[in-house]
Each structure stands twice: as C-alpha cells, then as structure tokens.
Design an enzyme around this catalytic site. Structure first.
Site, PDB file in Angstrom:
ATOM      1  N   ASP A 117      -3.194   2.435  -5.994  1.00 31.19           N
ATOM      2  CA  ASP A 117      -2.002   2.478  -5.149  1.00 31.19           C
ATOM      3  C   ASP A 117      -1.870   1.309  -4.190  1.00 31.19           C
ATOM      4  OD1 ASP A 117      -4.073   3.164  -3.516  1.00 31.19           O
ATOM      5  OD2 ASP A 117      -2.992   4.720  -2.440  1.00 31.19           O
ATOM      6  N   GLU A 118      -2.608   0.244  -4.397  1.00 29.15           N
ATOM      7  CA  GLU A 118      -2.383  -0.924  -3.541  1.00 29.15           C
ATOM      8  C   GLU A 118      -2.676  -2.202  -4.301  1.00 29.15           C
ATOM      9  OE1 GLU A 118      -5.184  -1.659  -0.300  1.00 29.15           O
ATOM     10  OE2 GLU A 118      -6.446  -0.049  -1.044  1.00 29.15           O
TER      11      GLU A 118
ATOM     12  N   ASP B 166       0.861  -1.175   0.000  1.00 27.84           N
ATOM     13  CA  ASP B 166       0.000   0.000   0.000  1.00 27.84           C
ATOM     14  C   ASP B 166       0.903   1.231   0.000  1.00 27.84           C
ATOM     15  OD1 ASP B 166      -2.146   1.615   0.135  1.00 27.84           O
ATOM     16  OD2 ASP B 166      -2.731   1.112   2.186  1.00 27.84           O
TER      17      ASP B 166
END
Lengths: 457, 372
Positions: free
Chosen positions: A149-150, A56
């Site tokens: 973003d993860e 993350d």
C-alpha cells in the site's frame, strides 16, 4: 520558474479542481480555491519544482473493508488476527480511542471495546493494492513499491508529458484513486525519498505535504533522530548515550566525527540529517522475501504442536511464491518466545523451491533445534534469495523422492485451482497435533535421515 | 625420552601425520603430534578427533618415553634441516620441553601433557577385508569428484561404501553424489566384506587415504564397524569416524529406460567441451549438445561474451535431441574415463543422462541436464 527561493512569494494549486493559483506573496495566500471554493488549496514556494513523491494508502485494510461494507463506515474498525494477535490496521475512528497498528489485540479491544474486529483478507487487499499500483504506473514508470500500500514515484520529466507539474499529477492521482477505487491516500512530495516519505506521514489521512529544499534542514532540526530511516530502538539508544536525541544535534556535527563514532551509520546520519539522500527511485527493487507468521492463542512449547502451526504458513508462502512466479533458495524460521525475544534461523536449500512441502521440511528441521522446552507465542516462515519459477525444484539425484513430492503438490494445486483453496488438504492440516510430552520434544526423536546411534564402538 | 632418527625417515612420517592436523584449532592439544619412542620404533600420532593417524618408523631409541609437540612447527623444522642429517630428540627431565638437535642447529619445542592427548580408539572393528591399493585408488578416484560440499545434507559429504549383490554377483560399491551428478564404481567383493554395513566415509578421510596410497602398491587392510573405518598398510594406521546418516537410495535415480545412445571419442569430446565452455557464463557454465545422426554440435552462448559452436563426429542414430549440461560436470566426468570411448545414454532434455566408460563396465555416472 517562480521566485521561490527568497521565501516571499509562493505558488499553489487546488487539490480538488486542479486549478493553478497565481504566484503571490506568502501572506496573500487564499484560504479557498477561487474557482471551486474548495478549502483544499496547496501552497508551497517550491511546489512545482519537486519531483519525488511518496504515496501511502490511509488505513489501507480498514479502508477497503469500509468501502465494501458501508455499514461499517462510521464505526471503529480493527483488522487483525485472533485475540492474541496484533492489530494489522485500524481505521481513524478506532485511532481516536488510542488503538494503533502492531498493538496487541487484547489491548486494542480494551481501548476500544465497541470496535468491529475483522480478520485480514490479504487476497483482497493485494488485488486492490495492485490496482493502485497500476494507476501509479500510468503517471510514471519509475514506481518503487515499498509494500502493498505504499510506493515512491519519481516524476522527473513528466511535466511536459502530463502538462502538469508532479505535484498536480499526484493530487490528480489521489483524487482518481478516491473516485475509482474508493480509498484515500496521503501524499508526500519532496526532492528525495527520505523526505518524501516523512512528508506523506505529516498530514494523514487524505493529506498532501511538501518539504522543499529551502526548509528541509530547519524542519529536520526539530525532529527526533528516530525519524531517520534505519535508526530504530538500538540506534536511538546508542545515540542517546552520546546525548544525541534530535536531528538538529547531528546537523552540528562534522562528517569525520560521525563516521569515526558510528561507522557506516554515521555517514548516513550525516547526510540524512542534512536532508540529503542520494538513493534513486528504483523500480527494480524486487521482492526480497515472502513470509507468513501467526501468533498463537496460547503459548506453545511442544514440537508437534508447533509443526502443526507451521504447515499452513508454508502453504500460504508457497501459494504466494507460485502466484509471484518466484522460487526461494533460503528458508527463514522466526519464533518469538513468551518473553518476546525473537529467534531467527535460516538455511540455504540445495536448489530454489516453491513447494510448501520443501519449505515445511526445512522449517521443521530449523524448528527442531529451537524446540527445547521454550514457550513460543509466534511462529513464522519465510523465503528469500529468489530465482525464477522455472528454476524451482529441479530433479535431484540425491533426493529420489523429490520428484514425487513435486508432482503431488502440482496435482493438489490443480485441484485447488478448480474447486477452491480448501478442496484438498494434506492430512497434517487436519490431524489434531498431539503433544509429545510436557512441553518438551520427544528426546528420542531424531532428524530425518539419521540412523541408530552408534553402539558398537 | 631420547632417540636419534634419520631426517628423511622422520620427515616422511611427519609429512603424513601433520596433514591431519587442522591449521586452526580451538583445542590446543589437537595442534600437537604425539611422539612415542619404544623398542626401536618411533611412533607419531595426530588427530582432529574425527580422524586419527598413527605412523611408525625405525629409530634408535636411547631411552623410551612420550611427549606431544606442535605438529606444524616440528614439520617445518625437520623440512628445513639439511638432507642426510641425523636428528636427535630429547625430552627435558621436567617434561616441559623437547630438544631437537641436528648438526649445529638446536631447537626447543614447548610440550603439552601427553595425558591430555585424545586416546585413539584401539577397539577392534568387527569387519575386516583386504583391498589392493590399486583398487582402492580406483574406487576413490572415480567417485571423489562427485562428493557434495553442501553442509545441510551432511550425509552427502563422503563416499558411500557398501556390499551390493545382484543375483550371485557380489560387488563392493562406492557411490558419491551432490544431487547434480552421481558416480558409482564397483569391483568384485573382497573376501571378508560380505556382511559389511553400508558406510559413508567422510571427505577428509577420503582425501587423506588417497594421498597416503599414492605410491603404495601392496595391500591395504580395511576394518569397519557401524561408526568407524580403518585403513592399515605398511606402518600406517588411519582411523576415521563415519558420517552418521543414511545415504539416499541412489539406485532409484539411475535411469534404466534411456534409449538414445551417443558414442564419442573421449579426448576430442573433452577438449571440445573445454573450448566451447570458454564462452559460457561464469554463473551457469552451460553447454548445449545438439544431437543429430552422426553429428553432435556443442554450443554455448552468453550475453556478455558471445557464442561458440563446435561440431563433433559421433556415433548416434537416435531421434534429434537438444540437451544442456553444466560444462564443469561434463569435464569432470570425462576426466574419470580411462578408455578412448565415452558413451552417453539419454532419454530427453530433462531426464538424467547416463555416462559410461566403454572400456570399463564397472563404473557408471549420472548427470542431471540443465535448461539451455
């Protein structure tokens, strides 16, 4: 393998130089790496046996902006829209003042008046997100992105390949993302997705947390039920009514009892509470929907003004569809009333589309039914049920105008590709929407395609 | 109310009217049929609020009156009575029950107040013209298959009926489309239909009238307003609301510049498509047509099933062309064609294709190709 399970010995490595640390007794753990003197040494009895990682990015949007403008580095930074919008991301400095993501902007400004506020630059974040994802894919093909973003990574079987355990590979990846992209990430490592995701959140930012099989159950027992994926406000309330607030309580219950009481959710509670999650890292978890929304500066009830807000969102969704090579067959409209009630409506199209115009027409029809004088603070439009772009917007015998609209939009896209996003616009993006009445839609307006009401009979 | 009626006559009429009654109704009275005895006639009425049917039949009425009884129940009872039975119907004096007697069988049916039964619009419809049952069947049969079931475009859920004039020629046209195929059938304009508005007749009305005229060979009187259509024949009157919407400008999607003409025996074409489509995937149902001079090759491939190829002798001298169609649509269209010859008029692999019946200049079909 190391003698992890008895809990008396542990293994570890240095997150900075990657050097392996000897298997030693728990209490003899070194505080620093003997080679590079880094304090970032990671010990865990199962460290080299766990395969599922969750990565993350830390304060992703804010981190990118700080990377690109070093003068922002030591200042609180909030990424979010207008003063009526919400915080998309805030940096860790702003978080010290109590700012959180999804917090209304006015509240964030009050908590942290000295913060720099920037509107999000999604195109830039997407580019960086894809760079990070590409680096993940060098580690393993089994990357399941959860958002820009993860992602989950399944590193099973990569030890031979990389000559490093999954934990070392992840630590190395985190280091390289810092060096090559200039942002930091936090890593969770465990034996399934549920726990890996929980772990990545334990030591943010720039963290690396491990949850092993040995301690999973005891670890979870101390946590609130809301930690369980899928248990939101409603689920938690339902459980609270039965006196259940901690995962430990769920661990005491038997499966039949849970299943009887909570049905499908009960089964999930049973397994997850015990740290069991059978879901595999699924690279084919494709994009399920693409959407865009906006929060107004002032609440809006007027139909014409609402449609005026709707159009740029349709263009945004359409641009993303076209970029992703997708066409959606279902259109969702989302509205949030002044009283924070969310209204969702959806319609299935005769054929998949990627056109802003088609999204707009469908969205406007849905909106018309909800535009009854209610004041709204947010509007959003999205699309799902994806097909490949080649199936999008076929000729339609029942819609002779469709082909003309398709060609017009293709021509506009071609101009934009050459001269920039705002080089050509539809009149409706410029026209100042005129209210059609005091917060009411024109009662005489009718759905397109309808004719005069019957009067003869 | 008291009357006796022959079971066969009652059954025939009941079969007609009960078909309009929906199986599930939120408004209880709509599950009932209105039974009225007057003079020497028994009149049965059923409605779903949009569509209403009234049918009259001869009966010996002892005392006139009216009542409403559950339509499907009464139909089932009469259906099970022995052939040739005399049925006696009598409304109890308190009006709460209707007694049905035939031979040794006795039934009592609960009634609902007849005053609650929705009044059928008896209003006069301004346009009226006669149409033979044969012609009406022709209009319906060749367009019905293309009616859309898509609810969002409700204005496609019926047959668009309108008067069309090209020069001096006037025609009555029926058009239906679901966006993938379109059917257009016309006939000389009946007298009295010159000024009718274009109307969209809903699918349920289309289905009901089609069932009722199956064995009729006389004339049907058609009456119209902007919002209603009525068909009257023999002792039956069927009235329906029209779909309130505007039908798309279909003329614009009928290609005029297509130049590649393929002629093929309808029967062998249909059967070949049917055979080849066995392989097509359940989802796409695609069949590919490869046209070369005098030969058309039909083929289908599916990753799961395998492949199918069949060659057909055809009349074709255009440039080679490969084009794909949904096999179901091809079959549907081929089934509309009465003559031996089927004609496809094509432009290229993505443009709409015309389909004609070589023996019938009055009907025309358009098919959208699909990628193969």
């Amino acid at each position: 393998m190391n003698e992890a399970s008895d809990g008396t010995t542990t293994a570890g490595f240095c997150r900075d130089c990657g050097g392996l640390l000897p298997v030693i007794a728990q209490e003899d753990r070194a505080k620093r790496c003997p080679d590079c003197r880094s304090p970032r040494v990671l010990y865990h009895p199962e460290i080299h046996d766990l395969q599922i990682g969750h990565i993350d990015c830390d304060a992703f949007y804010a981190a990118i902006e700080k990377r690109d403008d070093p003068s922002l580095r030591d200042k609180p930074l909030i990424i979010g829209g207008g003063h009526r919008g919400v915080v998309s991301t805030c940096c860790y400095i702003a978080r010290m003042s109590g700012v959180r993501s999804a917090m209304p902007m006015f509240k964030a400004r009050k908590l942290c008046p000295e913060a720099t506020v920037m509107p999000p630059n999604m195109a830039k974040y997407r580019t960086v997100g894809l760079q990070v994802r590409e680096m993940m894919q060098h580690l393993t093909p089994l990357v399941e992105p959860l958002s820009i973003d993860e992602a989950f990574l399944d590193l099973s079987g990569t030890t031979q390949l990389h000559r490093r355990s999954p934990a070392q590979s992840l630590a190395d990846l985190a280091k390289r993302i810092e060096q090559e992209i200039g942002i930091t990430v936090s890593i969770g490592l465990s034996y399934n997705k549920f726990l890996a995701k929980i772990a990545s959140d334990l030591d943010k930012p720039r963290g690396f947390s491990v949850i092993g099989r040995h301690e999973a159950r005891a670890f979870l027992a101390q946590k609130p039920v809301t930690l369980i994926w899928g248990i939101g406000k409603v689920g938690a309330e339902q459980l609270a009514k039965d006196g259940i607030t901690m995962i430990g309580q769920l661990q005491e219950m038997e499966m039949p009892a849970l299943a009887k009481r909570y049905g499908q959710m009960g089964l999930r509670l049973y397994y997850l509470a015990r740290g069991e999650d059978e879901r595999s890292v699924d690279i084919d978890a494709p994009t399920k929907s693409i959407s865009a929304e906006t929060t107004f500066d002032e609440d809006i009830a007027d139909f014409a003004v609402l449609t005026h807000e709707l159009w740029p969102l349709c263009e945004k969704v359409s641009a993303r569809l076209k970029a992703a090579g997708l066409a959606g067959q279902v259109v969702h409209l989302k509205l949030k009333t002044a009283g924070f009630r969310t209204v969702s409506r959806q319609v299935s199209l005769p054929a998949p589309t990627c056109l802003a115009e088609t999204l707009y027409r469908a969205g406007r029809q849905l909106l018309e039914r909800e535009s009854n004088g209610t004041w709204y603070r947010l509007i959003g439009i999205g699309t799902g049920n994806f097909h490949p772009l080649s199936d999008a917007d076929p000729l339609d015998l029942a819609d002779p105008e469709a082909d003309r609209r398709r060609k017009l939009e293709a021509a506009m896209d071609a101009v934009r590709a050459k001269l920039g996003k705002d080089s050509i616009l539809k009149g409706r993006s410029l026209a100042r929407a005129k209210p059609t009445g005091s917060g009411n839609k024109d009662p005489g307006s009718k759905a397109p395609g309808s004719k005069a009401p019957d009067s003869k009979d | 109310m008291k009357l006796t009626i022959e079971r066969t006559a009652l059954l025939r009429s009941l079969a007609h009217v009960q078909s309009v009654v929906e199986r599930r109704n939120t408004i209880p009275i709509l599950s009932n049929v209105l039974v009225e005895a007057k003079g020497d006639r028994l009149s049965l009425t059923a409605t779903d609020m949009d569509l209403a049917i009234v049918e009259q039949t001869a009966a010996s009425v002892v005392s006139p009156g009216a009542a409403t009884v559950p339509a499907h129940t009464m139909y089932d009872i009469v259906r099970k009575l022995p052939d040739g039975a005399e049925v006696q119907m009598e409304l109890a004096t308190d009006g709460a029950q209707v007694a049905l007697k035939a031979g040794r069988s006795r039934f009592t049916l609960a009634t609902l107040p007849k005053e609650d039964f929705p009044a059928t619009a008896a209003s006069d419809l301004p346009h009226r013209f006669p149409l033979s049952a044969v012609d009406l069947r022709g209009l319906i049969d060749r367009t019905k298959f293309a009616i859309s079931t898509e609810e969002t475009r409700y204005y496609l859920n019926g047959i668009y009926l309108h008067a069309f004039s090209a020069g001096k020629q006037m025609a009555l046209r029926a058009v239906a489309t679901d966006g993938h195929r379109l059917a257009r059938v016309e006939m000389p304009l009946p007298e009295g239909a010159e000024n009718i508005p274009g109307v969209i007749v809903p699918r349920k009305m289309v289905n009901e009238i089609r069932k009722l005229i199956e064995e009729v060979d006389g004339m049907v009187e058609v009456s119209l307003s902007d919002s209603r259509i009525r068909f009257a024949f023999n002792d039956i009157v069927l009235t329906s609301k029209l779909i309130d919407g505007s039908f798309p400008d279909y003329q614009r999607v009928i290609p005029t510049g297509n130049d590649k003409i393929l002629e093929v025996d309808r029967r062998s074409f249909r059967d070949a498509v049917d055979r080849v489509s066995t392989i097509s995937s359940e989802k796409s149902r695609a069949v590919k047509l490869s046209l070369r001079p005098s030969v058309a090759t039909l083929s289908a491939t599916s990753a799961e099933n395998g492949t199918a190829v069949e060659e057909l002798e055809v009349k074709y001298d255009g440039a080679p062309l490969d084009i794909g169609f949904n096999s179901k649509y091809l079959l549907d269209v081929a089934d509309q064609i009465d003559g031996d010859g089927l004609q496809l008029v094509l432009a290229d692999s993505v443009a709409p294709t015309l389909v004609r019946d070589l023996a019938d200049a009055m009907s025309l079909y358009v098919l959208m190709p699909m990628r193969v």
